[in-house]
Design a protein around this motif. Structure first.
Motif, mmCIF file in Angstrom:
data_model
loop_
_atom_site.group_PDB
_atom_site.id
_atom_site.type_symbol
_atom_site.label_atom_id
_atom_site.label_comp_id
_atom_site.label_asym_id
_atom_site.label_seq_id
_atom_site.Cartn_x
_atom_site.Cartn_y
_atom_site.Cartn_z
ATOM 1 N N MET A 1 -61.897 -7.642 -57.853
ATOM 2 C CA MET A 1 -62.053 -8.063 -58.789
ATOM 3 C C MET A 1 -63.780 -8.400 -58.636
ATOM 4 N N THR A 2 -64.769 -8.318 -58.811
ATOM 5 C CA THR A 2 -66.224 -8.816 -58.429
ATOM 6 C C THR A 2 -66.234 -10.272 -60.013
ATOM 7 N N GLY A 3 -67.479 -11.129 -58.929
ATOM 8 C CA GLY A 3 -67.976 -11.853 -59.799
ATOM 9 C C GLY A 3 -67.979 -11.797 -60.688
ATOM 10 N N GLN A 4 -67.768 -12.578 -61.547
ATOM 11 C CA GLN A 4 -68.417 -12.756 -62.800
ATOM 12 C C GLN A 4 -69.473 -13.588 -63.367
ATOM 13 N N GLN A 5 -70.365 -13.569 -64.448
ATOM 14 C CA GLN A 5 -70.994 -14.510 -64.812
ATOM 15 C C GLN A 5 -70.674 -15.549 -65.737
ATOM 16 N N ILE A 6 -70.543 -16.337 -65.688
ATOM 17 C CA ILE A 6 -69.792 -17.771 -66.222
ATOM 18 C C ILE A 6 -71.265 -18.455 -67.199
ATOM 19 N N LEU A 7 -71.046 -18.923 -68.032
ATOM 20 C CA LEU A 7 -71.666 -20.119 -68.746
ATOM 21 C C LEU A 7 -71.234 -21.490 -68.987
ATOM 22 N N MET A 8 -71.570 -22.274 -68.388
ATOM 23 C CA MET A 8 -70.950 -23.528 -68.799
ATOM 24 C C MET A 8 -71.365 -24.513 -70.076
ATOM 25 N N ILE A 9 -71.366 -24.738 -71.385
ATOM 26 C CA ILE A 9 -72.239 -26.197 -71.767
ATOM 27 C C ILE A 9 -72.400 -27.296 -71.657
ATOM 28 N N VAL A 10 -72.886 -27.901 -71.293
ATOM 29 C CA VAL A 10 -72.414 -29.200 -71.033
ATOM 30 C C VAL A 10 -73.922 -30.548 -71.647
ATOM 31 N N GLY A 11 -73.670 -31.576 -71.837
ATOM 32 C CA GLY A 11 -75.184 -32.771 -71.895
ATOM 33 C C GLY A 11 -74.211 -33.843 -71.454
ATOM 34 N N ASP A 12 -75.967 -34.762 -71.963
ATOM 35 C CA ASP A 12 -75.127 -35.938 -71.120
ATOM 36 C C ASP A 12 -73.788 -36.715 -71.614
ATOM 37 N N PHE A 13 -73.621 -37.301 -70.541
ATOM 38 C CA PHE A 13 -72.145 -37.394 -70.586
ATOM 39 C C PHE A 13 -71.059 -37.459 -70.485
ATOM 40 N N GLY A 14 -71.212 -36.025 -70.301
ATOM 41 C CA GLY A 14 -70.070 -35.135 -70.022
ATOM 42 C C GLY A 14 -69.347 -35.777 -69.172
ATOM 43 N N GLU A 15 -67.619 -35.835 -68.857
ATOM 44 C CA GLU A 15 -66.972 -36.154 -68.270
ATOM 45 C C GLU A 15 -67.578 -35.576 -66.870
ATOM 46 N N ASP A 16 -67.643 -36.177 -65.833
ATOM 47 C CA ASP A 16 -67.696 -36.103 -64.558
ATOM 48 C C ASP A 16 -67.010 -34.792 -63.651
ATOM 49 N N TYR A 17 -65.694 -34.860 -63.683
ATOM 50 C CA TYR A 17 -64.832 -34.249 -63.108
ATOM 51 C C TYR A 17 -64.638 -32.546 -63.838
ATOM 52 N N GLU A 18 -64.800 -32.843 -65.438
ATOM 53 C CA GLU A 18 -64.971 -31.678 -65.619
ATOM 54 C C GLU A 18 -65.968 -30.849 -66.064
ATOM 55 N N ILE A 19 -66.933 -31.492 -65.699
ATOM 56 C CA ILE A 19 -68.213 -30.447 -65.371
ATOM 57 C C ILE A 19 -67.808 -29.901 -64.084
ATOM 58 N N MET A 20 -68.141 -30.746 -62.608
ATOM 59 C CA MET A 20 -68.161 -30.555 -62.085
ATOM 60 C C MET A 20 -67.469 -29.756 -60.441
#
Length: 197
Positions: A1-20
């Motif tokens: 399967m080829t790569g998919q486009q994924i949306l990530m919704i983040v904001g100030d003081f989101g958890e560092d590891y859970e974003i990165m």
């Protein structure tokens, strides 16, 4: 399967590891991840927070990194994406107040696209009114909110249909693996391994 486009919704003081970590891990296996935040543009940054678990009644919070957004929220159309990631931290408590965030989340559930959410991220899902009937988890302190939204609580990482949930960043290996399964991602370690001459 080829790569998919994924949306990530983040904001100030989101958890560092859970974003990165999911942002980089999903790219590492060939997916394209667009990170957005209301009222910010591509190239802007959000400040992250690191939540550490040291045996206290709740987590200890320290300042994390600056995370660069790839796009402005107004530039993206959820219909163009194959999946959604909603990280935790403190950002979800105010991101759930944006109608455009809730509308974006509803799109992924209405179209049965894969959604991964962890820690406090399900606060946004609860506010969007999409959790009724799901079996899921979240950060334990969020349990009353998600149960009030109509879900059944599970203590560990779980997949129910299109939704993959975890409690916090220590769940990453299992949470990301289950999300990759829902995405249909196949990793060929033979093909991607570096070879020595």
């Amino acid at each position: 399967m080829t790569g998919q486009q994924i949306l990530m919704i983040v904001g100030d003081f989101g958890e560092d590891y859970e974003i990165m970590v999911p942002f980089q891990a999903l790219q590492a296996v060939g997916h394209e991840v667009h990170a957005v935040c209301p009222e910010k543009s591509g190239g802007d940054t959000v400040k992250t927070a690191i939540h550490d678990f040291r045996g206290d009644q709740t987590y200890l919070e320290t300042r994390g990194h600056d995370f660069e957004l790839t796009h402005g929220f107004d530039e993206v159309d959820p219909a163009d994406y194959d999946a959604l990631v909603v990280p935790g931290g403190r950002a979800p408590e105010y991101l759930r107040g944006y109608d455009e965030v809730l509308d974006a989340v509803r799109h992924f559930f209405e179209t049965d696209k894969p959604v991964a959410s962890i820690c406090h991220g399900p606060q946004i899902l609860a506010a969007a009114g999409v959790l009724d009937g799901y079996e899921m988890t979240a950060y334990p302190a969020v349990r009353p909110e998600v149960e009030a939204a109509g879900c059944s609580w599970v203590d560990g990482v779980t997949t129910d249909g299109n939704l993959v949930t975890g409690q916090a960043w220590p769940d990453h290996p299992e949470w990301i693996a289950q999300f990759l399964d829902v995405l249909g991602t196949e990793i060929d370690h033979e093909a991607t391994a570096a070879t020595a001459d």
